[in-house]
Design a protein around this motif. Structure first.
Motif, PDB file in Angstrom:
ATOM      1  N   ARG A 175      -2.137  61.584  10.026  1.00 17.85           N
ATOM      2  CA  ARG A 175      -0.608  61.697   9.921  1.00 17.85           C
ATOM      3  C   ARG A 175      -0.223  60.524  10.927  1.00 17.85           C
ATOM      4  O   ARG A 175       0.826  59.868  10.808  1.00 17.85           O
TER       5      ARG A 175
ATOM      6  N   ARG B 157      10.604  64.245  12.895  1.00 18.33           N
ATOM      7  CA  ARG B 157      10.940  64.385  11.726  1.00 18.33           C
ATOM      8  C   ARG B 157      11.015  63.136  11.078  1.00 18.33           C
ATOM      9  O   ARG B 157      11.634  63.189   9.823  1.00 18.33           O
ATOM     10  N   GLN B 158      10.695  61.884  11.758  1.00 15.72           N
ATOM     11  CA  GLN B 158      11.008  60.687  11.019  1.00 15.72           C
ATOM     12  C   GLN B 158       9.979  60.651   9.919  1.00 15.72           C
ATOM     13  O   GLN B 158       8.973  61.363  10.120  1.00 15.72           O
ATOM     14  N   HIS B 159       9.814  59.710   9.066  1.00 13.74           N
ATOM     15  CA  HIS B 159       9.038  59.425   8.052  1.00 13.74           C
ATOM     16  C   HIS B 159       8.838  60.360   7.079  1.00 13.74           C
ATOM     17  O   HIS B 159       7.654  60.322   6.532  1.00 13.74           O
ATOM     18  N   GLY B 160       9.542  61.384   7.047  1.00 18.42           N
ATOM     19  CA  GLY B 160       9.651  62.209   5.908  1.00 18.42           C
ATOM     20  C   GLY B 160       8.741  63.522   6.241  1.00 18.42           C
ATOM     21  O   GLY B 160       8.378  64.095   5.393  1.00 18.42           O
ATOM     22  N   TYR B 161       8.448  63.535   7.517  1.00 14.51           N
ATOM     23  CA  TYR B 161       7.219  64.874   8.008  1.00 14.51           C
ATOM     24  C   TYR B 161       8.285  65.760   8.350  1.00 14.51           C
ATOM     25  O   TYR B 161       9.207  65.586   9.063  1.00 14.51           O
ATOM     26  N   GLU B 162       7.614  67.122   8.269  1.00 19.18           N
ATOM     27  CA  GLU B 162       8.278  68.219   9.038  1.00 19.18           C
ATOM     28  C   GLU B 162       7.260  68.393  10.243  1.00 19.18           C
ATOM     29  O   GLU B 162       6.162  68.139  10.080  1.00 19.18           O
TER      30      GLU B 162
ATOM     31  N   THR C 204      -0.432  57.103   9.495  1.00 14.96           N
ATOM     32  CA  THR C 204       0.641  56.816   8.480  1.00 14.96           C
ATOM     33  C   THR C 204       1.899  55.898   9.101  1.00 14.96           C
ATOM     34  O   THR C 204       2.431  55.371   8.198  1.00 14.96           O
TER      35      THR C 204
ATOM     36  N   ASP D 148       2.563  51.036   5.703  1.00 20.91           N
ATOM     37  CA  ASP D 148       3.231  50.086   5.192  1.00 20.91           C
ATOM     38  C   ASP D 148       2.815  48.594   5.682  1.00 20.91           C
ATOM     39  O   ASP D 148       3.546  47.627   5.189  1.00 20.91           O
TER      40      ASP D 148
END
Length: 411
Positions: free
Chosen positions: A236, A154-159, A239, A243
């Motif tokens: 995914r 659930r890290q990096h804003g993913y579900e 990603t 950064d």
């Protein structure tokens, strides 16, 4: 003349039939994974790299530099992507891998198999299931069998999300273990994805950066990226590097086939050039038919020139020695020595501003004491730069030349 006309017509009809047959034949593909950016075959990375170049916000490049060479670059932290079928890293590569991560880079290793050094360092093993490379049968029957990869982090804003990827492309998984000694325990920072309750991707914390390992490299190819579900998982995972400027190294990919690099193969791959080649061949054949009755002049036999390089070297060496120009001989040897280090070890010993990096690296490569290497290089530079210095003795000349040869032989 009538016989010649029938012969030419027959040859032309044969070539036309051959061209038509060639146009009707199915395209032959190579299913051997190469992961190279120039390879347009299913398991090359030409399309994959083009897509990442257009989508990664901080930039994306492909290089042949090894991990050791990337670690030597004084550049800001980067995302380092390594995709290979079998990732066999040496001890120097492992040290470079740790150095890159310690300095803030995020290194992602994607491979079916990794060397014992990698697995022992990160405390995991790679296990397989299913038919590892039954890919040609998979394509022959146009199989659409799929297997679920669950994204669990659930890290990096993913579900959490489930991707139904092509099953023959997923044949390995990771299993983590711990040594009996508590101080060597190294659990992953997070496990991103799993198949059948077995992990296929995990990230470790190392210094200021991270190391991610993934066991499904075929999803990172041309064939993998054209499928929506395959591409969804691959992008995914990538990603995690978004950064940072991303560099993919091909240093651990199979060497390109010589036939794939030949100009003839490129000509045959481009329809206009292929037809131009065919027309040229027909023209050459017609020329042979009509001019074949001409008698060619006898070609004289010419003796192959002898190679006198070794004699020349001996002559020049004797000239320097007998004329007592020992310092000039050392200067000439220094020039070839510096060029050899620049070519084979990527070290520039002629630049004093790089001594803090090049001299310790040269000492590590040769196993010599750092002070011994520094004193030798400094003295050789002085001999090369000072034209007014007095002549050296034969013993000194032999010592300097032997030391330079010892360093070259130790690389």
């Amino acid at each position: 003349m009538k016989l010649n006309r029938k012969f030419v017509v027959g040859i032309l009809l044969f070539l036309v039939a051959l061209f038509i047959l060639e146009m009707q034949l199915p395209k032959n593909f190579s299913w051997a994974p190469s992961f190279r950016h120039t390879d347009k075959q299913p398991f090359g990375c030409c399309l994959f790299d083009s897509l990442l170049s257009a989508t990664l916000p901080q930039g994306y490049t492909v290089t042949d530099s090894s991990l050791y060479q990337l670690a030597q670059d004084s550049l800001p932290p980067r995302g380092i992507l390594v995709v290979a079928d079998e990732l066999m890293l040496a001890d120097t590569d492992i040290k470079a891998l740790m150095t890159l991560a310690d300095n803030g880079s995020h290194v992602m290793l994607v491979s079916h198999e990794m060397s014992d050094l990698v697995r022992d360092t990160l405390k995991f093993t790679i296990l397989g299931y299913g038919n590892a490379y039954n890919l040609q049968q998979f394509v022959k029957y146009n199989s659409q069998e799929r297997i679920a990869i669950r994204w669990e982090s659930r890290q990096h804003g993913y579900e959490p999300l489930k991707y139904k990827v092509l099953e023959p492309l997923v044949t390995r998984h990771l299993r983590f273990y711990r040594d009996n000694d508590e101080k060597y325990r190294r659990p992953p920072l997070e496990q991103q994805a799993s198949v059948r309750n077995e992990c296929v991707s995990a990230t470790f914390r190392q210094g200021k950066g991270y190391i991610t390992v993934c066991s499904v490299p075929l999803l990172f190819t041309n064939y993998g990226i054209v499928d929506e579900q395959n591409a969804g998982f691959s992008l995914r995972l990538l990603t995690l590097l978004k950064d940072l400027p991303v560099v993919r190294t091909e240093a651990f990919c199979p060497k390109a086939n010589t036939a794939e690099q030949s100009p003839l193969r490129y000509f045959l791959a481009q329809p206009p050039l292929r037809w131009a080649l065919y027309v040229a061949m027909v023209g050459a054949l017609l020329y042979l038919v009509f001019a074949g009755r001409r008698r060619q002049r006898v070609i004289p036999v010419e003796q192959e020139p002898e190679n006198h390089s070794l004699e020349f070297i001996r002559l020049v060496g004797s000239l320097y020695y007998h004329s007592h120009q020992r310092r000039s001989l050392v200067q000439r040897k220094w020039t070839y020595f510096a060029e050899e280090l620049r070519r084979s070890a990527h070290l520039d010993v002629t630049d004093p501003t790089e001594d803090d990096q090049t001299l310790p690296a040269l000492a590590r490569m040769t196993g010599m004491e750092p002070k011994e290497v520094r004193d030798l290089i400094m003295r050789l530079r002085q001999l090369a730069a000072d034209d007014d210095e007095q002549e050296i003795s034969t013993k000194q000349m032999k010592h300097y030349i032997d030391q330079m040869q010892l360093i070259v032989n130790s690389l």
